[in-house]
Motif scaffolding. Structure first.
Motif, PDB file in Angstrom:
ATOM      1  N   PHE A 173     -26.368  17.272   1.828  1.00  0.00           N
ATOM      2  CA  PHE A 173     -26.853  18.316   0.781  1.00  0.00           C
ATOM      3  C   PHE A 173     -27.888  18.413  -0.140  1.00  0.00           C
ATOM      4  O   PHE A 173     -27.612  16.789  -0.303  1.00  0.00           O
ATOM      5  CB  PHE A 173     -26.032  19.037   0.394  1.00  0.00           C
ATOM      6  N   GLU A 174     -28.994  19.009  -0.231  1.00  0.00           N
ATOM      7  CA  GLU A 174     -30.172  19.126  -1.035  1.00  0.00           C
ATOM      8  C   GLU A 174     -30.056  19.359  -2.078  1.00  0.00           C
ATOM      9  O   GLU A 174     -29.613  20.375  -2.205  1.00  0.00           O
ATOM     10  CB  GLU A 174     -31.672  18.331  -0.262  1.00  0.00           C
ATOM     11  N   GLY A 175     -30.600  19.132  -3.949  1.00  0.00           N
ATOM     12  CA  GLY A 175     -30.263  19.795  -4.468  1.00  0.00           C
ATOM     13  C   GLY A 175     -31.197  19.771  -5.329  1.00  0.00           C
ATOM     14  O   GLY A 175     -31.240  18.554  -6.208  1.00  0.00           O
ATOM     15  N   GLU A 176     -31.860  20.982  -5.941  1.00  0.00           N
ATOM     16  CA  GLU A 176     -32.149  20.548  -7.856  1.00  0.00           C
ATOM     17  C   GLU A 176     -31.205  19.118  -8.976  1.00  0.00           C
ATOM     18  O   GLU A 176     -31.948  18.504  -9.657  1.00  0.00           O
ATOM     19  CB  GLU A 176     -32.598  21.234  -8.507  1.00  0.00           C
ATOM     20  N   SER A 177     -30.191  19.477  -8.725  1.00  0.00           N
ATOM     21  CA  SER A 177     -29.313  18.794  -9.243  1.00  0.00           C
ATOM     22  C   SER A 177     -28.742  18.582  -9.236  1.00  0.00           C
ATOM     23  O   SER A 177     -27.810  18.622  -7.813  1.00  0.00           O
ATOM     24  CB  SER A 177     -29.074  19.049 -11.070  1.00  0.00           C
ATOM     25  N   ALA A 178     -27.259  17.035  -9.387  1.00  0.00           N
ATOM     26  CA  ALA A 178     -26.233  16.408  -8.773  1.00  0.00           C
ATOM     27  C   ALA A 178     -24.718  17.074  -8.645  1.00  0.00           C
ATOM     28  O   ALA A 178     -24.588  17.824  -8.078  1.00  0.00           O
ATOM     29  CB  ALA A 178     -25.970  15.331  -9.405  1.00  0.00           C
ATOM     30  N   LEU A 179     -25.112  18.473  -9.835  1.00  0.00           N
ATOM     31  CA  LEU A 179     -24.402  19.787  -9.937  1.00  0.00           C
ATOM     32  C   LEU A 179     -23.821  19.770  -8.694  1.00  0.00           C
ATOM     33  O   LEU A 179     -23.078  21.106  -7.824  1.00  0.00           O
ATOM     34  CB  LEU A 179     -23.893  20.331 -11.769  1.00  0.00           C
ATOM     35  N   LYS A 180     -25.913  20.396  -8.355  1.00  0.00           N
ATOM     36  CA  LYS A 180     -26.085  21.161  -7.687  1.00  0.00           C
ATOM     37  C   LYS A 180     -25.612  20.596  -5.369  1.00  0.00           C
ATOM     38  O   LYS A 180     -24.458  21.286  -5.005  1.00  0.00           O
ATOM     39  CB  LYS A 180     -26.763  22.078  -7.446  1.00  0.00           C
TER      40      LYS A 180
END
Length: 379
Positions: free
Chosen positions: A274-281
């Protein structure tokens, strides 16, 4: 520098009679004497400064080890290329960061890492030589220096790995994890950067499991210290398991299986699960989103291997492989061509310019170290 002004004075004297008169009435002798004194002072000063620098460099050490060059840094500590003063054996020294010394929680985690790792003897786990405290209170330990690259660096530099090579490396990591799990230890930070592919004893692609800095003692007979804050997510967001994110149940050995599956996903596709704009996402994606099939990214992956990786990445721990040995057995049953030592040796020969090398016994020279390619080591 001494000769230049003397020659310049002579040339000027040849054109200007007044200057020539001064030179021949003692001015030239005085200039030569002053310049000679200045030259002697400069030469001696340079020599002394160089000597002091070398002495300071050699004195920079901990215990019986001389620190040669910093080769890595991370959240918990710094890693140095070092040498045992008597054995002259190169090694890597990990030190707690000086700005973390007053943080008792970090110090406990740091000491937990070395104690846990020192008790492991599997050849695919990094070997610990020694550990202790300096007079200034800095905690350190010495471990084997690994010639090679970590898997994160390999993928970043060369792209995704062929399936047979990934299987070859994963089975070695499974063996290392099996020993740790049998001893009641959970790694909790398995990721490509914590798996090293090294050359050992003339063999290539020897996997080494590193960095037990987040290790948790899960043995019921011991009251282990919880070294993370209540409710904190430990490990790396790209490779953490759903139960660590949600807090549903206590993370166990199957959390390591999930992280190893996420690592395999990255090695085979060149992309994290998974990739995201923030670690939380990213961490909440592990808990709630479906995993994209590997073959949609890399069609070269066979369906059987894809099924094994996806089983490692199941949301519920009970749906994954329950032991590292089970995962290793499943990988062994795959009908893939074997990754051979000949192929590994050829690959490393082509990658020679990027490899972190073990220095020669005469590697104490600072100039030699500057000429050696040293890649970052996860600390």
């Amino acid at each position: 520098m001494v000769i230049s002004p003397i020659v310049g004075a002579f040339m000027t004297g040849m054109k200007v009679p007044a200057v020539s008169e001064v030179l021949y009435t003692g001015g030239l002798s005085e200039m030569i004497i002053l310049l000679s004194i200045a030259a002697s002072t400069a030469i001696y000063g340079s020599y002394r400064v160089g000597s002091l620098r070398r002495e300071a460099f050699d004195a920079k050490g901990v215990g019986m080890y001389t620190l040669r060059k910093q080769i890595g840094t991370g959240g918990m500590g710094e890693v140095y290329l070092a040498e045992h003063r008597l054995l002259k054996r190169p090694c890597a020294i990990k030190l707690i960061r000086r700005d973390k010394v007053d943080d008792e929680n970090i110090l406990l985690r740091f000491e937990s890492e070395v104690q846990a790792t020192a008790g492991l003897t599997h050849p695919n786990t990094i070997e610990i030589y020694d550990y202790g405290h300096t007079e200034e209170g800095t905690f350190y330990y010495a471990m084997e220096f690994l010639p090679g690259l970590n898997l994160q660096e390999i993928v970043e530099r060369f792209g995704e790995l062929p399936p047979e090579r990934v299987v070859y490396l994963l089975r070695q990591v499974c063996s290392a994890l099996a020993e740790a799990h049998h001893k009641g230890l959970i790694h909790r930070d398995i990721k490509p950067g914590n798996i090293f592919s090294a050359e050992r004893g003339g063999l290539y692609d020897v996997a080494k499991l590193l960095d037990f800095g987040l290790v948790k003692d899960n043995r019921p007979e011991k009251n282990s210290l919880e070294l993370t804050m209540e409710g904190a997510v430990v490990g790396s967001p790209l490779y953490t398991s759903p139960e660590v994110v949600t807090g549903d149940g206590e993370p166990d050995f199957r959390s390591d299986i999930y992280s190893l599956g996420a690592t395999a996903y990255y090695l085979l596709t060149g992309k994290p699960v998974f990739e995201g704009e923030s670690a939380l996402k990213v961490v909440f994606a592990h808990a709630s989103q479906a995993v994209k099939p590997l073959t949609e990214i890399n069609p070269k992956i066979c369906k059987e291997l894809e099924a094994i990786i996806l089983k490692c990445l199941e949301k519920k721990p009970e749906d994954r492989y329950q032991k590292a040995e089970e995962l290793s057995d499943a990988l062994k049953e795959l009908k893939l061509k074997e990754w051979t030592q000949e192929e590994a040796a050829e690959w490393w020969s082509d990658a020679e310019q990027f490899v972190q090398h073990e220095p020669d016994p005469e590697y104490a020279s600072e100039d030699h170290l500057k000429a050696t390619t040293i890649l970052p080591v996860n600390a």
